[in-house]
Motif scaffolding. Structure first.
Motif, short mmCIF file in Angstrom:
data_model
loop_
_atom_site.label_atom_id
_atom_site.label_comp_id
_atom_site.label_asym_id
_atom_site.label_seq_id
_atom_site.Cartn_x
_atom_site.Cartn_y
_atom_site.Cartn_z
N VAL A 109 -32.20 -7.63 16.54
CA VAL A 109 -33.01 -8.60 15.80
C VAL A 109 -34.36 -8.00 15.41
O VAL A 109 -34.87 -8.27 14.31
CB VAL A 109 -33.19 -9.89 16.62
N ILE A 150 -35.12 -6.54 11.75
CA ILE A 150 -35.03 -7.32 10.51
C ILE A 150 -36.07 -6.81 9.52
O ILE A 150 -37.21 -6.49 9.89
CB ILE A 150 -35.16 -8.83 10.77
N ARG A 159 -38.51 -13.20 13.32
CA ARG A 159 -38.26 -12.74 14.70
C ARG A 159 -38.65 -13.80 15.73
O ARG A 159 -38.18 -13.77 16.86
CB ARG A 159 -39.07 -11.47 14.98
N PHE A 208 -36.99 -19.04 14.04
CA PHE A 208 -35.75 -18.52 13.47
C PHE A 208 -34.89 -17.83 14.52
O PHE A 208 -34.06 -18.46 15.15
CB PHE A 208 -36.06 -17.59 12.28
N LEU A 209 -35.06 -16.53 14.76
CA LEU A 209 -34.10 -15.77 15.58
C LEU A 209 -34.46 -15.65 17.05
O LEU A 209 -33.61 -15.25 17.85
CB LEU A 209 -33.90 -14.38 14.96
N TYR A 219 -33.44 -13.66 22.58
CA TYR A 219 -32.15 -13.29 21.99
C TYR A 219 -32.33 -12.02 21.14
O TYR A 219 -32.39 -12.09 19.91
CB TYR A 219 -31.61 -14.42 21.12
N ILE A 240 -27.85 -9.90 17.83
CA ILE A 240 -26.85 -10.72 17.15
C ILE A 240 -25.55 -9.94 17.29
O ILE A 240 -25.52 -8.71 17.09
CB ILE A 240 -27.20 -10.90 15.66
N VAL A 286 -25.57 -15.90 17.31
CA VAL A 286 -26.94 -15.82 16.83
C VAL A 286 -27.77 -16.79 17.66
O VAL A 286 -27.40 -17.96 17.79
CB VAL A 286 -27.03 -16.20 15.33
N LYS A 287 -28.85 -16.31 18.21
CA LYS A 287 -29.78 -17.14 18.99
C LYS A 287 -29.05 -17.91 20.09
O LYS A 287 -29.30 -19.07 20.35
CB LYS A 287 -30.54 -18.09 18.06
N ARG A 291 -27.25 -21.79 8.64
CA ARG A 291 -28.11 -21.38 9.76
C ARG A 291 -28.29 -22.49 10.79
O ARG A 291 -28.48 -22.22 11.97
CB ARG A 291 -29.45 -20.85 9.26
N ILE A 334 -30.84 -22.87 14.07
CA ILE A 334 -32.03 -22.41 13.33
C ILE A 334 -32.35 -23.48 12.30
O ILE A 334 -31.78 -23.51 11.21
CB ILE A 334 -31.77 -21.03 12.69
#
Length: 187
Positions: free
Chosen positions: A61, A64, A76, A80-81, A86, A89, A112-113, A148, A153
């Protein structure tokens, strides 16, 4: 593709010739494109028995890159992520199914997350070649759209003109170059 049987084997992603990217709408009128610059992955292809094929990718992550440092830092973060909790991914196939002479679907678990959902990515085989170092190299391209919000997210901002700043839909893009591993040398 003279002999598909020759494609059977184990492959490692070549990160210098592979792109793991995404596209989403911004402010309802334009697109933001980005990619992850650090990832690793492998695949095993069994051309005669495709159900035995498998693949996995791990994306960092922190890598990005949307060509905007402030936006990258926001992506980040927890909105979001959630990089701190986390940092990766992952995508691990649960099925690979041929859909045509040069196409296949890779179905698997995308995490994801901390949220895992099953997705299917349609891929097209772009060819195989021997590179200047004597390696067998194959190429694939594929993309799929995810929501998402399915991965927790949900951050957004309302626009004065109506609509929202960031689309819920995200297109994941994969341009893959992979190098066949010498199974005889692993012996």
């Amino acid at each position: 593709m003279s002999n598909l049987k020759e494609l059977s084997g184990t492959y490692l992603l070549d990160p210098t010739h592979t792109r793991v990217g995404f596209v989403t709408r911004h402010a309802m009128v334009t697109k933001v494109r980005g990619s992850f610059n650090e990832f690793s992955g492998s695949a095993y292809f069994d051309i005669e028995n495709p159900e035995n094929s498998s693949g996995e990718v791990t994306i960092q992550v922190a890598s990005i890159d949307t060509r905007n440092a402030d936006r990258d830092n926001h992506l980040r973060g927890l909105d979001f992520l959630g990089l701190d909790e986390y940092p990766e991914i992952t995508f691990r196939t649960t099925a690979i199914s041929p859909t045509g002479p040069d196409t296949f679907d890779a179905t698997g678990d995308l995490t994801v997350k901390g949220v895992t959902r099953s997705i299917t990515i349609p891929f097209t085989f772009e060819g195989q070649a021997a590179d200047p170092f004597g390696n067998t190299r194959v190429g694939f391209e594929g993309s799929t759209t995810i929501n998402r919000k399915d991965f927790g997210i949900t951050w957004n901002a309302a626009l004065e003109t109506g609509g929202v700043l960031v689309s819920d839909k995200v297109v994941l893009e994969f341009e893959v170059s992979a190098i066949k591993q010498d199974t005889e040398a692993e012996g």
